[in-house]
Motif scaffolding. Structure first.
Motif, mmCIF file in Angstrom:
data_model
loop_
_atom_site.group_PDB
_atom_site.id
_atom_site.type_symbol
_atom_site.label_atom_id
_atom_site.label_comp_id
_atom_site.label_asym_id
_atom_site.label_seq_id
_atom_site.Cartn_x
_atom_site.Cartn_y
_atom_site.Cartn_z
ATOM 1 N N UNK A 88 12.807 -6.669 2.032
ATOM 2 C CA UNK A 88 11.953 -6.948 0.885
ATOM 3 C C UNK A 88 10.929 -5.868 0.635
ATOM 4 N N UNK A 89 10.089 -6.130 -0.345
ATOM 5 C CA UNK A 89 9.040 -5.175 -0.707
ATOM 6 C C UNK A 89 8.030 -5.067 0.417
ATOM 7 N N UNK A 90 7.544 -3.859 0.644
ATOM 8 C CA UNK A 90 6.567 -3.599 1.696
ATOM 9 C C UNK A 90 5.470 -2.699 1.165
ATOM 10 N N UNK A 91 4.261 -3.011 1.553
ATOM 11 C CA UNK A 91 3.165 -2.082 1.298
ATOM 12 C C UNK A 91 3.323 -0.932 2.284
ATOM 13 N N UNK A 104 5.401 8.355 5.328
ATOM 14 C CA UNK A 104 4.902 7.037 4.935
ATOM 15 C C UNK A 104 5.153 6.104 6.107
ATOM 16 N N UNK A 105 4.320 5.095 6.243
ATOM 17 C CA UNK A 105 4.477 4.117 7.312
ATOM 18 C C UNK A 105 4.626 2.734 6.693
ATOM 19 N N UNK A 106 5.725 2.061 7.042
ATOM 20 C CA UNK A 106 5.968 0.676 6.639
ATOM 21 C C UNK A 106 5.755 -0.202 7.860
ATOM 22 N N UNK A 107 5.285 -1.421 7.651
ATOM 23 C CA UNK A 107 5.067 -2.322 8.773
ATOM 24 C C UNK A 107 6.004 -3.525 8.691
ATOM 25 N N UNK A 108 6.397 -4.002 9.874
ATOM 26 C CA UNK A 108 7.222 -5.206 9.921
ATOM 27 C C UNK A 108 6.319 -6.435 9.919
ATOM 28 N N UNK A 109 6.905 -7.602 9.997
ATOM 29 C CA UNK A 109 6.143 -8.847 9.924
ATOM 30 C C UNK A 109 5.213 -9.047 11.118
ATOM 31 N N UNK A 110 5.441 -8.320 12.201
ATOM 32 C CA UNK A 110 4.602 -8.426 13.395
ATOM 33 C C UNK A 110 3.569 -7.317 13.481
ATOM 34 N N UNK A 111 3.480 -6.496 12.446
ATOM 35 C CA UNK A 111 2.498 -5.411 12.427
ATOM 36 C C UNK A 111 2.970 -4.102 13.030
ATOM 37 N N UNK A 112 4.244 -4.028 13.442
ATOM 38 C CA UNK A 112 4.791 -2.784 13.990
ATOM 39 C C UNK A 112 4.986 -1.763 12.890
ATOM 40 N N UNK A 113 4.634 -0.511 13.152
ATOM 41 C CA UNK A 113 4.737 0.542 12.154
ATOM 42 C C UNK A 113 5.974 1.399 12.329
ATOM 43 N N UNK A 114 6.551 1.812 11.223
ATOM 44 C CA UNK A 114 7.747 2.655 11.213
ATOM 45 C C UNK A 114 7.497 3.826 10.279
ATOM 46 N N UNK A 115 7.557 5.047 10.847
ATOM 47 C CA UNK A 115 7.297 6.251 10.066
ATOM 48 C C UNK A 115 8.564 6.742 9.389
ATOM 49 N N UNK A 116 8.427 7.085 8.132
ATOM 50 C CA UNK A 116 9.523 7.654 7.348
ATOM 51 C C UNK A 116 9.087 9.014 6.830
ATOM 52 N N UNK A 117 9.942 10.019 7.044
ATOM 53 C CA UNK A 117 9.636 11.385 6.645
ATOM 54 C C UNK A 117 10.540 11.808 5.492
ATOM 55 N N UNK A 118 10.085 12.781 4.729
ATOM 56 C CA UNK A 118 10.923 13.339 3.669
ATOM 57 C C UNK A 118 12.097 14.066 4.318
ATOM 58 N N UNK A 119 13.304 13.737 3.883
ATOM 59 C CA UNK A 119 14.503 14.333 4.468
ATOM 60 C C UNK A 119 14.490 15.850 4.325
ATOM 61 N N UNK A 120 14.072 16.358 3.193
ATOM 62 C CA UNK A 120 14.034 17.821 3.003
ATOM 63 C C UNK A 120 13.020 18.486 3.930
#
Length: 119
Positions: free
Chosen positions: A52-55, A75-91
């Motif tokens: 779903x949508x994530x801040x 960018x960092x997305x968080x799961x429902x338990x507050x865990x953070x996941x970093x996403x980087x630009x592929x390029x």
């Protein structure tokens, strides 16, 4: 812009000329990458622990690549338990780690592990 998790790219490129390992540098509290080293799967690659949508939060993030600080945007997305996941630009990853990222109408986004990054 395509954002990806660093471990998943490591998983996909494992065994190619562009392989790299991903770890954590406790001294600098940053992600550490070693080019040419095999990626060690953790079993969580290619999965997403939320839907779903994530801040998100984001901005500049330093990654240690072969011991040197490299500034990237993440960018960092968080799961429902507050865990953070970093996403980087592929390029950005391709440029910093030495693989090409391209796009074509027929293939969409693709990685060329045997070619250096090209603008």
């Amino acid at each position: 812009t395509n954002h990806v998790k660093l471990p998943e790219v490591g998983h996909v490129l494992n065994g190619t000329g562009a392989q790299f390992s991903v770890g954590y540098d406790n001294a600098s509290k940053s992600i550490a990458v070693t080019t040419g080293a095999a990626y060690a799967d953790t079993g969580t690659e290619m999965t997403t622990p939320y839907s779903g949508d994530r801040a998100y939060s984001g901005g500049a993030q330093t990654v240690k690549i072969n011991g040197k600080d490299v500034a990237m945007t993440a960018i960092t997305l968080t799961d429902d338990n507050g865990g953070g996941y970093n996403y980087f630009k592929l390029r950005d990853l391709g440029k910093a780690l030495g693989f090409n990222v391209g796009w074509s109408k027929d293939a969409g986004v693709f990685i060329e592990s045997g070619k250096p990054y090209a603008e």
